[in-house]
Motif scaffolding. Structure first.
Motif, short mmCIF file in Angstrom:
data_model
loop_
_atom_site.label_atom_id
_atom_site.label_comp_id
_atom_site.label_asym_id
_atom_site.label_seq_id
_atom_site.Cartn_x
_atom_site.Cartn_y
_atom_site.Cartn_z
N ASP A 61 -0.49 -8.24 4.72
CA ASP A 61 0.05 -7.66 3.49
C ASP A 61 -1.05 -7.39 2.47
O ASP A 61 -1.07 -6.35 1.81
CB ASP A 61 1.11 -8.58 2.86
CG ASP A 61 2.38 -8.59 3.69
OD1 ASP A 61 2.55 -7.64 4.49
OD2 ASP A 61 3.18 -9.52 3.54
N ARG A 103 -3.11 -4.39 3.62
CA ARG A 103 -2.37 -3.13 3.38
C ARG A 103 -2.30 -2.79 1.90
O ARG A 103 -2.33 -1.62 1.52
CB ARG A 103 -0.96 -3.23 3.98
CG ARG A 103 -1.01 -3.12 5.48
CD ARG A 103 0.36 -3.16 6.10
NE ARG A 103 0.23 -2.97 7.55
CZ ARG A 103 1.17 -3.30 8.42
NH1 ARG A 103 2.31 -3.86 8.00
NH2 ARG A 103 0.98 -3.10 9.70
N HIS A 104 -2.20 -3.83 1.10
CA HIS A 104 -2.19 -3.63 -0.35
C HIS A 104 -3.51 -2.96 -0.79
O HIS A 104 -3.50 -2.00 -1.57
CB HIS A 104 -1.99 -4.98 -1.05
CG HIS A 104 -2.11 -4.92 -2.53
ND1 HIS A 104 -1.18 -4.29 -3.33
CD2 HIS A 104 -3.08 -5.39 -3.36
CE1 HIS A 104 -1.56 -4.39 -4.59
NE2 HIS A 104 -2.71 -5.04 -4.64
N ASP A 129 -5.44 -1.14 1.05
CA ASP A 129 -5.44 0.24 1.55
C ASP A 129 -4.61 1.16 0.65
O ASP A 129 -4.98 2.31 0.41
CB ASP A 129 -4.91 0.30 2.99
CG ASP A 129 -5.95 -0.20 3.99
OD1 ASP A 129 -7.15 -0.03 3.72
OD2 ASP A 129 -5.56 -0.77 5.03
N GLN A 130 -3.48 0.61 0.17
CA GLN A 130 -2.63 1.44 -0.70
C GLN A 130 -3.34 1.80 -2.00
O GLN A 130 -3.12 2.86 -2.57
CB GLN A 130 -1.32 0.72 -1.01
CG GLN A 130 -0.28 0.92 0.08
CD GLN A 130 0.75 -0.19 0.10
OE1 GLN A 130 0.83 -0.99 -0.84
NE2 GLN A 130 1.53 -0.26 1.17
N GLN A 131 -4.19 0.90 -2.47
CA GLN A 131 -4.88 1.14 -3.74
C GLN A 131 -6.14 1.98 -3.56
O GLN A 131 -6.76 2.35 -4.55
CB GLN A 131 -5.29 -0.20 -4.35
CG GLN A 131 -4.11 -1.02 -4.80
CD GLN A 131 -4.57 -2.21 -5.62
OE1 GLN A 131 -5.65 -2.73 -5.38
NE2 GLN A 131 -3.76 -2.60 -6.57
N SER A 139 -10.29 1.14 7.49
CA SER A 139 -9.35 0.61 6.51
C SER A 139 -9.53 -0.90 6.40
O SER A 139 -10.14 -1.54 7.26
CB SER A 139 -7.92 0.93 6.95
OG SER A 139 -7.66 0.28 8.19
#
Ligand SMILES: *Cc1c(COP(=O)(O)O)cnc(C)c1O
Length: 425
Positions: free
Chosen positions: A8, A11-12, A14-16, A409
């Motif tokens: 998590d 992925r957080h 990567d989202q930013q 990533s």
């Protein structure tokens, strides 16, 4: 930043990450089961941009449509094809466009640059470089000094790490230069050391070289597209790099060179000449007597290998959109996360013991960590390969892992840690 070893969290991040969409602009290799592989080998051969084929195809089409007339009538006339790459290549290494040209291949260019800038004279004939340099650089330097009639053991000074250490201290490099200050003609280092991943202090090394009256040249094979170097501001005399590592332009593809404008605009600066570096307005008059193009372009030798350069151009266009400073910022975070994850693995899996020989200081490294594995190194490496991870093995016991900020990533890094934590003999 406080890192966490969870999917998590990865992925957080990567989202930013504003650069995350670039991942989709590259092809990732697939295994026998057609699963996408986790790729950490961009320091050796970068991945293929999806835009490469179309760029290459433009030139194939123009060749079929125009034949020889493509030199002047193609969409990107081949007569001055290098110009389509110069500006973007210059940005990557912090240079002025007049200081850069794309031509030939890397080792070839090192020789041409040394032909111009290694000028042994009297007592001043030595070259100083890092011990354990990339073999091609060692061979190039060896053959340069023997070409001038010197012996390698005498004419080449190698700087080694202190006993028990793996990386060089900048002060030791500067002190060694000082100790040989009347003998050194050329200070020649890599920008980022291929084995340890150490990013040398180019600016301080250059300053010291100039202080003692030597020339400073750098091989940026592992630095170009990796670190936001500032060659012009740091007053570096010359540099060369390849386009197929972090610059993602395909196996064996063309090289870039940089020559500081104070040398590059000097028509009397000696160079080995060929027709393509001749003044463009008179190139096809085919006259006797060499008159160079101003700038690094005046070091061109042969007419441009357009197919390779087309692919390189497609890749440079991506770097231009991403921005080398943005890439460096992400790279620091991504490599930091990799370091954190690897240390977590080491804490949780007693079968994995390694030392990271790449500097801990983020300012002294790029997008690579080199692990000196204490035992079962090859087994661990093979385990990674069998679990869909492409990394790099260097004898006798080093695994190099390079998270490239353009297409790797944070989740890639997390997955690597998860796989490694499952290793057992
Ligand atoms: C990759 C690399 C080379 C390769 O040279 P080519 O001429 O492109 O085959 C040379 N020197 C260094 C330091 C490298 O990392």
């Amino acid at each position: 930043m406080q890192f966490q070893n969870t999917i998590d969290f990865a992925r957080h991040l990567d989202q930013q990450d504003s650069l995350a969409p670039f991942r989709n602009e590259f092809y990732f290799p697939r295994n026998q089961n057609d699963e996408t592989q986790i790729y950490f080998c961009g320091n050796s051969l970068g991945l293929q941009p999806k835009s490469a084929a179309a760029a290459l195809n433009v030139e194939l089409e123009d060749w079929s449509a125009w034949g020889v007339e493509g030199h002047f009538h193609g969409r990107k006339p081949w007569f001055h094809y290098h110009k389509f790459l110069t500006e973007q290549a210059a940005k990557i290494v912090g240079a002025k466009p007049i200081e850069v040209v794309v031509m030939n291949q890397l080792t070839v260019n090192l020789h041409f640059l040394m032909a111009s800038f290694y000028k042994p004279n009297g007592n001043r004939y030595k070259i100083i470089m890092e011990a354990g340099a990339f073999p091609s650089d060692m061979y190039a330097v060896e053959s340069q000094v023997t070409f001038h009639g010197y012996k390698y053991e005498d004419a080449v000074i190698e700087v080694s790490p202190k006993p028990g250490q793996h990386i060089l201290q900048t002060q030791d490099i500067l002190d060694t230069i000082e100790a040989h200050k009347d003998e050194i003609a050329l200070v020649f280092f890599s920008g980022v050391q291929y084995y340890t991943g150490q990013y040398f202090d180019i600016q301080s090394i250059t300053k010291k070289a100039h202080e003692i009256g030597a020339i400073a040249g750098f091989d940026l094979a592992h630095a170009a597209g990796n670190i936001n170097v500032k060659l012009h501001d740091w007053d570096v005399d010359f540099a060369a790099w390849c386009s197929y590592k972090y610059l993602n332009s395909g196996p064996g593809n063309v090289s870039g060179i940089y020559i500081h404008e104070k040398h590059a605009t000097n028509p009397n600066q000696h160079r080995l000449a060929g027709w393509w570096g001749y003044r463009e307005d008179k190139r096809f008059l085919m006259q006797k007597g060499y008159a160079p193009e101003p700038g690094a372009a005046g070091w061109q030798m042969s007419n441009a290998p357009v197919f390779g350069m087309a692919v390189h151009s497609a890749s440079l266009e991506i770097f231009d959109r991403a921005g080398i400073d943005n890439l460096r910022a992400k790279s620091i975070a991504l490599t930091g996360y990799l370091e954190f994850i690897l240390n977590e693995v080491q804490k949780s899996n007693p079968q994995i013991k390694f030392q990271i020989i790449t500097p801990q200081d983020e300012q002294q490294r790029g997008a690579q960590l080199s692990l000196l594995v204490e035992q079962n190194g090859k087994k661990i490496f093979d385990f990674l390969t069998n679990n869909n991870v492409i990394a790099d093995w260097r004898e006798p016991n080093v695994i190099r892992i390079a998270p490239a900020p353009l297409y790797n990533s944070f989740e890639d890094v997390y997955q690597l840690g998860k796989i490694l934590s499952e290793f057992s003999i």
